[in-house]
Design a protein around this motif. Structure first.
Motif, short mmCIF file in Angstrom:
data_model
loop_
_atom_site.label_atom_id
_atom_site.label_comp_id
_atom_site.label_asym_id
_atom_site.label_seq_id
_atom_site.Cartn_x
_atom_site.Cartn_y
_atom_site.Cartn_z
N LEU A 204 -13.30 28.19 -20.16
CA LEU A 204 -12.78 27.91 -19.19
C LEU A 204 -12.60 26.88 -18.87
CD1 LEU A 204 -15.60 30.98 -18.67
CD2 LEU A 204 -12.99 31.28 -18.23
N SER A 205 -12.40 25.67 -19.25
CA SER A 205 -12.73 24.51 -18.30
C SER A 205 -10.73 24.82 -17.52
CB SER A 205 -11.53 23.45 -19.32
OG SER A 205 -10.60 23.73 -20.28
N GLY A 206 -10.71 23.88 -16.28
CA GLY A 206 -9.80 23.43 -15.63
C GLY A 206 -9.46 25.16 -14.47
N TYR A 207 -9.91 25.97 -14.79
CA TYR A 207 -10.42 27.08 -13.30
C TYR A 207 -11.45 27.15 -12.33
CZ TYR A 207 -7.87 30.13 -17.18
OH TYR A 207 -7.29 30.95 -17.92
N GLN A 208 -12.16 26.08 -12.27
CA GLN A 208 -13.46 26.15 -11.35
C GLN A 208 -12.70 25.77 -10.26
OE1 GLN A 208 -16.84 23.78 -12.67
NE2 GLN A 208 -17.48 24.05 -11.03
N ASN A 209 -11.35 24.89 -9.59
CA ASN A 209 -11.68 24.64 -9.06
C ASN A 209 -9.67 26.11 -7.98
OD1 ASN A 209 -13.35 22.72 -8.05
ND2 ASN A 209 -12.05 21.55 -9.43
N LEU A 210 -10.03 26.83 -9.43
CA LEU A 210 -8.48 27.45 -8.86
C LEU A 210 -8.92 28.61 -8.57
CD1 LEU A 210 -6.36 26.49 -12.01
CD2 LEU A 210 -6.14 25.77 -10.02
N ILE A 211 -9.81 29.58 -8.75
CA ILE A 211 -9.33 30.84 -8.89
C ILE A 211 -10.73 31.44 -7.69
CG2 ILE A 211 -9.90 31.37 -11.47
CD1 ILE A 211 -12.72 31.86 -11.45
N ASP A 212 -10.74 32.31 -7.40
CA ASP A 212 -11.22 33.39 -6.58
C ASP A 212 -12.57 34.05 -7.02
OD1 ASP A 212 -9.53 32.71 -4.15
OD2 ASP A 212 -7.81 34.10 -4.65
N GLN A 213 -12.27 34.45 -8.09
CA GLN A 213 -13.67 35.17 -8.62
C GLN A 213 -13.83 35.01 -10.53
OE1 GLN A 213 -15.98 37.12 -6.94
NE2 GLN A 213 -16.76 37.12 -8.79
N LEU A 214 -15.12 34.80 -10.99
CA LEU A 214 -14.62 34.78 -11.93
C LEU A 214 -15.62 36.47 -13.06
CD1 LEU A 214 -14.76 33.51 -14.94
CD2 LEU A 214 -17.11 32.74 -14.93
N TYR A 215 -14.98 36.76 -13.65
CA TYR A 215 -15.63 38.43 -14.54
C TYR A 215 -16.02 37.98 -15.35
CZ TYR A 215 -13.52 40.36 -10.01
OH TYR A 215 -13.40 40.22 -8.58
N HIS A 216 -17.40 37.94 -15.80
CA HIS A 216 -17.57 38.64 -17.43
C HIS A 216 -18.21 39.80 -17.98
CE1 HIS A 216 -20.95 38.01 -20.39
NE2 HIS A 216 -19.97 37.58 -21.16
N PHE A 217 -16.80 40.35 -18.99
CA PHE A 217 -16.81 41.75 -19.80
C PHE A 217 -17.78 41.58 -20.83
CE2 PHE A 217 -15.63 44.24 -21.88
CZ PHE A 217 -14.71 45.28 -21.58
N GLU A 218 -18.47 42.29 -21.22
CA GLU A 218 -19.38 42.57 -22.52
C GLU A 218 -19.85 43.98 -22.87
OE1 GLU A 218 -22.66 39.82 -25.33
OE2 GLU A 218 -22.08 39.24 -22.57
N HIS A 219 -20.57 44.50 -23.64
CA HIS A 219 -21.13 46.28 -23.90
C HIS A 219 -20.29 46.96 -22.61
CE1 HIS A 219 -24.27 43.70 -25.82
NE2 HIS A 219 -23.77 43.23 -25.02
N VAL A 231 -21.90 28.74 -15.30
CA VAL A 231 -20.33 28.90 -16.76
C VAL A 231 -19.43 28.12 -17.07
CG1 VAL A 231 -19.28 30.70 -17.39
CG2 VAL A 231 -20.38 31.33 -15.93
N PHE A 232 -19.32 27.74 -15.51
CA PHE A 232 -17.81 26.07 -16.35
C PHE A 232 -18.33 25.17 -16.46
CE2 PHE A 232 -15.94 28.57 -11.97
CZ PHE A 232 -14.80 28.92 -13.13
N ASN A 233 -19.83 24.57 -16.57
CA ASN A 233 -20.55 23.60 -17.00
C ASN A 233 -19.98 23.63 -18.32
OD1 ASN A 233 -21.48 22.47 -14.79
ND2 ASN A 233 -23.24 23.53 -14.30
#
Length: 477
Positions: A204-219, A231-233
């Motif tokens: 996920l490096s490099g996305y912090q200043n680019l994206i509108d929404q971050l989603y997590h997929f699990e289960h 998350v980006f940290n």
């Protein structure tokens, strides 16, 4: 109106198996930039293939729910209608191609979309120029590196002109410099052409200043991330310089003199002298297409070379092929090329049969690693039904079991989530020490690796040299 709406979708591969997707709900605004992350094997690729209309058309069962694009249910769309609306880039670029050359692949794709012949040439040129790969237009696909294949795949995806672009691990085999440029290109497409973008990525490096929404997929479910910064940290280790020592006084194992490597298209290595040292772990980096995989092919006698390569003071050309293959082994970049059996358990059994140190791989050790790699419940699974990350983990495990004195690993970490990566690299380091192995690993994924490697090799300007520093800066403002 939302560009994409997924309403309460549940999907399973067999009606008797557990659901891969469970009551999934997702909405993407038109012209938005979105990233989806989650553990290897969680179902991200399955979700993307559903959106692209490949499932359930070519496998599995959609037991409930609907997928809408521009307010229309895609269930009734033809293949051509889907291709005009949605462009998908697969995780494994080899799955993307049907033709022999880059140009023929472009033409094949555009013909199927009904693009007028008169406009094709200009469209192909424009797409290749945007990716900086015009020199690849006439190249045979089999001669391209993994990173070059990914760039070609992305160029074809852009040429399709779809409003919704979905990309499955598009940067897994891409060098850091190219990754930055491609991320910036995708951002420009979003901003200037109002494209809607959905990317799955473990890095996920490099996305912090680019994206509108971050989603997590699990289960089996997708959840919007409430605090993306936290998350980006986790990937902050990318913004640093990695320092390595130079080898001094080590025992030589492979001695390379005046090594030259060429392809029909270009020179890769020119009169290179290098020593590989016994029992050491070495990280090999370099830009896409510079010749890293070809270097590995030369070391395993799979590619012609000029000069001399000595293994234990004897030319590698003087060994019998069968004997040499037991000394210097290669972990292929494409995991599927490594397999000989049908199920995970059969593959492991084959490796254990030929293990150099079988006492180190008793049932308890093997079960422990399978559990840590989240593979233990998949022993009877058909290998080709595994996710990309699961295939990689199995491939690495079985090649380590063989215990070859020299193990060359070509992008083994591509497609692994951050937790799996740490388990894998710890496994590699631990077993290499116990089995007294020499390992050279090609990787564009660098996060958390410095402590595991003794030395760093760089391939640049047609030369292989030991270097002390890797400067990493993957922020894009």
């Amino acid at each position: 109106m939302d560009k994409l709406v997924i309403n309460h979708v549940t999907f399973q591969y067999r009606q008797t198996s557990a659901a891969v997707l469970q009551d999934v709900h997702l909405q993407l605004a038109p012209g938005s930039f979105n990233v989806l992350y989650g553990p290897s094997g969680s179902g991200k690729s399955t979700l993307l293939r559903l959106i692209a209309g490949l499932y359930p058309e070519y496998g599995g069962h959609l037991t409930q729910g609907e997928i809408l694009i521009d307010g229309q249910n895609i269930e009734t769309w033809t293949t051509q209608q889907m291709a005009q609306k949605v462009a998908i880039l697969f995780q494994n670029p080899h799955d993307q191609f049907s033709m022999q050359t880059v140009e023929r692949e472009f033409i094949f794709t555009l013909e199927n979309l009904g693009v007028p012949v008169a406009t094709m040439d200009a469209l192909i040129d424009q797409s290749l120029q945007r990716l900086g790969i015009t020199a690849l237009r006439q190249r045979h696909l089999t001669t391209l590196s993994g990173g070059e294949l990914q760039k070609v795949s992305l160029a074809i995806t852009l040429a399709m002109g779809s409003d919704l672009i979905i990309l499955d691990e598009p940067f897994a085999s891409i060098d850091l410099k190219s990754r930055q440029a491609l991320l910036q290109l995708l951002k420009e497409l979003q901003q200037t052409e109002h494209k809607t973008i959905l990317i799955t990525d473990h890095d996920l490096s490099g996305y912090q200043n680019l994206i509108d929404q971050l989603y997590h997929f699990e289960h089996g479910q997708v959840t919007p991330v409430a605090d993306p910064a936290a998350v980006f940290n986790t990937f902050a280790t990318y913004q640093q310089a990695f320092h390595f020592k130079l080898p001094v006084g080590e025992e030589p194992l492979l001695e390379i003199t005046q090594l030259g490597l060429k392809t029909p298209a270009k020179t890769l290595l020119a009169a290179t002298n290098l020593t590989i040292f016994k029992g050491k772990l070495c990280l090999l980096t370099g830009e896409n297409g510079c010749g890293k995989s070809t270097f590995f092919a030369a070391l395993t006698r799979l590619h012609d070379f000029e000069g001399t390569i000595l293994y234990q003071n004897q030319s590698i050309l003087k060994y019998k092929a069968r004997d040499f293959a037991k000394q210097v082994a290669l972990v292929f970049q494409d995991a599927q090329l490594q397999y000989l059996k049908l199920t995970l358990q059969e593959e492991l059994a084959l490796s254990l049969k030929h293990a150099r140190f079988p006492e180190l791989w008793d049932d308890a050790v093997l079960t422990d690693y399978l559990t840590r790699l989240h593979l233990d419940q998949l022993r009877e699974q058909v290998i080709y039904q595994l996710s990309g990350g699961q295939k990689k983990k199995l491939q690495i495990l079985e090649m380590l079991i063989l215990g070859s004195p020299v193990l060359l690993m070509d992008e083994p970490l591509a497609g692994l989530d951050i937790d799996s990566l740490q388990v894998v690299i710890d496994l590699v380091r631990t077993m290499a020490q116990k089995q007294q192995q020499t390992i050279i690993m090609i990787s564009h994924q660098l996060s958390g690796l410095q402590a595991y490697f003794d030395y760093h090799l760089t391939l640049a300007d047609h030369q292989l040299t030991y270097t002390e520093l890797i400067t990493v800066n993957k922020n894009i403002e």
